[in-house]
Design an enzyme around this catalytic site. Sequence first.
Site, PDB file in Angstrom:
ATOM      1  N   SER B  35      34.234 -12.268  58.746  1.00  0.00           N
ATOM      2  CA  SER B  35      35.047 -12.727  59.875  1.00  0.00           C
ATOM      3  C   SER B  35      35.727 -14.063  59.592  1.00  0.00           C
ATOM      4  CB  SER B  35      34.172 -12.877  61.124  1.00  0.00           C
ATOM      5  OG  SER B  35      33.502 -11.681  61.406  1.00  0.00           O
ATOM      6  N   GLU B  56      22.242 -21.018  62.038  1.00  0.00           N
ATOM      7  CA  GLU B  56      23.219 -22.105  61.890  1.00  0.00           C
ATOM      8  C   GLU B  56      22.561 -23.477  61.772  1.00  0.00           C
ATOM      9  OE1 GLU B  56      23.398 -19.694  64.103  1.00  0.00           O
ATOM     10  OE2 GLU B  56      25.245 -18.616  63.614  1.00  0.00           O
ATOM     11  N   HIS B 107      36.796 -18.856  65.358  1.00  0.00           N
ATOM     12  CA  HIS B 107      36.683 -18.118  66.617  1.00  0.00           C
ATOM     13  C   HIS B 107      36.541 -19.081  67.795  1.00  0.00           C
ATOM     14  CE1 HIS B 107      35.920 -15.180  63.547  1.00  0.00           C
ATOM     15  NE2 HIS B 107      35.867 -14.198  64.405  1.00  0.00           N
ATOM     16  N   ASP B 115      34.998 -10.444  72.791  1.00  0.00           N
ATOM     17  CA  ASP B 115      33.548 -10.695  72.773  1.00  0.00           C
ATOM     18  C   ASP B 115      33.039 -11.283  74.082  1.00  0.00           C
ATOM     19  OD1 ASP B 115      32.847  -9.706  70.282  1.00  0.00           O
ATOM     20  OD2 ASP B 115      33.525 -11.530  69.271  1.00  0.00           O
TER      21      ASP B 115
END
Lengths: 360, 313
Positions: B35, B56, B107, B115
């Site tokens: 992505s 993360e 994003h 989403d």
Amino acid sequence: MLRTINKNQVLILTNIPRVPASITSVLRGISRRHKIPLSTLKRNAQILKEFNLIAYGDPPNFSGVELTELGRFISNLTVGEEPTVHGNMVQTRSGFRPLGTVIKDLRKTVLRMIAEAGSGHLGASLSAVDILAILYMIKMKHDPKNPSWKDRDRFVLSKGHAAPALYAVLSEAGYISPDRLMTLREIGSQLQGHPDMEIPGVDASTGSLGQGLSIGVGMALASKMDGSGSRTYVLLGDGELNEGQIWEAALTAAHHGLDNLTAIVDRNGYQLTGRTEEIKAMDPLADKWRSFGWEAMEADGNDPASILDALNACDLTTGKPSVIIAMTTKGKGISFMEGNKYSRKTPDAQELKRALKELT
Amino acid sequence: MAQNASQLEHFGRALVDLGLINEELVVLDPDVAASTKVTYFAERFPERFIRIGISEQDMIGVAAGLAASGKTPVACGFAMFVACRSWEQISSSVARPELNVKIVGSHSGLSPNADGDSHQTYGDVAVMRVIPDMKVVVPADAPEAVEALGAIVDTPGPAYLRLARGATPVAYTEGCEFTLGRANVMRDGSDASVIANGVMVPIALEAAGSLAREGISVKVVDMHTVKPLDTDAIVKAAAETGAIVTAEEHSVIGGLGSAVAETLVEKRPTPMERVGIMDRFGESSRSYSALMAKMGLTSDAIEEAVRETMRRK
């Protein structure tokens, strides 16, 4: 192999400082302390050199003496086999001194620093002193004259609240001037309540629990990428293991097969408000690490020989990271401070006096 | 309007170019490589591509360790998770010791439209901006994203780069001028100024175009760097036009609008309006533009804000 090494050779192997020094000065020091003729030591040093256990240049192309990879391995094994690692001479800011004396002094320094600062985590600092001393005085490859040496071994104090113990050891090793130790937690001092990389010798800024193992993983990855032989050590608190990021990092380290990474859990059994097993149970701890893909072993974290044995065993682990569950006593070394009583309590003048007396 | 291009596609290819020049450049991926388009780097430099898995916070710590050992890590994930979820790790492990970690939030804003609001990011600029010495860059389009990436990699210390998912309108040409901390004037004007960043820059230009047909002359400033902020450019726009509108694909609380307001209040109080996400969550939408319209991030909204500030002069 070990059988072929005589007592004098063991002395030489175990007394080669981790910082550059000339072979002659090292041998003179041993000769003086142990009353062994210099010529005998010179002959034995020559043999060690031929065995490829130590390396040094011959005059006039002088270069410092150092242990070879094999020599370091044997030296570490030999130190561990000595009846008392306490008696082992280690290099400090003020010359070679017996490890046992150094460790006692470190505990005194930690007590004085926290009493002077008026706050700090005394119990958690005292439980970690022996581990820190073995790492900085015997095990780790580092150079106080060159703190940013690229191929040094790295240390991350993930349980950053034990900063006073780290500062005391760094000072003894020659990184921090002793007169600055008493500025702990004072405004304008580099010696904050938790470690900051601004301080020479501090490899990672920590203090927020749970983050140090990830940092250690990054260092170990960089060492692998660079083909450097440097190892990374991370000291974790047992309460700190409540943090999820530790287990994320444990998975990352195992996935990447970081056999140059060693975590040490200071298993003193307490966290801030009580016993770890009552607040968020962690046992069976070694099994947890094993199931995450780590080589796990237990050691007595307040016994230098036991710690060193375990650290040496970690060197032999290949293909996966290793962890030592170091069983320790919070507040170790001062009878009335052992347990959780001095987790955050600061000793008053009377208590400080009593504590220092116990350490003499 | 000009054609569309994907910031991430261009960013992904630019990473490869930077990897050729900078051997210490390493890329970390929390399992979103396909992505974020760091797959190009992974294919070219597999030994410098580090899989972290979906974690993360761990990724930020690993990046800190790599940077402490002399690497230049680029940690790239979805903005909501890499910047907001890992905020404290970024503050403590990266920013406090000023480590050379480049954090890329993809994003961002409403761009993960389908989403829904779990993935849409309204506060990343706010939380990154509050960290001392953190550089925060929100490029307008694909060509500017490439230049911004080069600039933050060339500048030592931590930085945050905010990118959009999907193809977005292009306002610049390849190799455009970009200086960290210096705003670009996209269009001159005398009646009001629109200070915008990210995808709102092309929309602000569209608004300026239609206002021009009404006889209103609007200056458009691309404030791609929110920190360090080009306060001179803000004061100059206020002095020249006497009316300021900010436009951002981010909450009006804490982002560009707040940063500009802080500057104006202190240096040159001026009538001002903020266009952005008005303190609310987004929602799923199959169309990005439909969601932008519903959330009030349109050329019309900017035009109305310009007229409003001009009335208050």
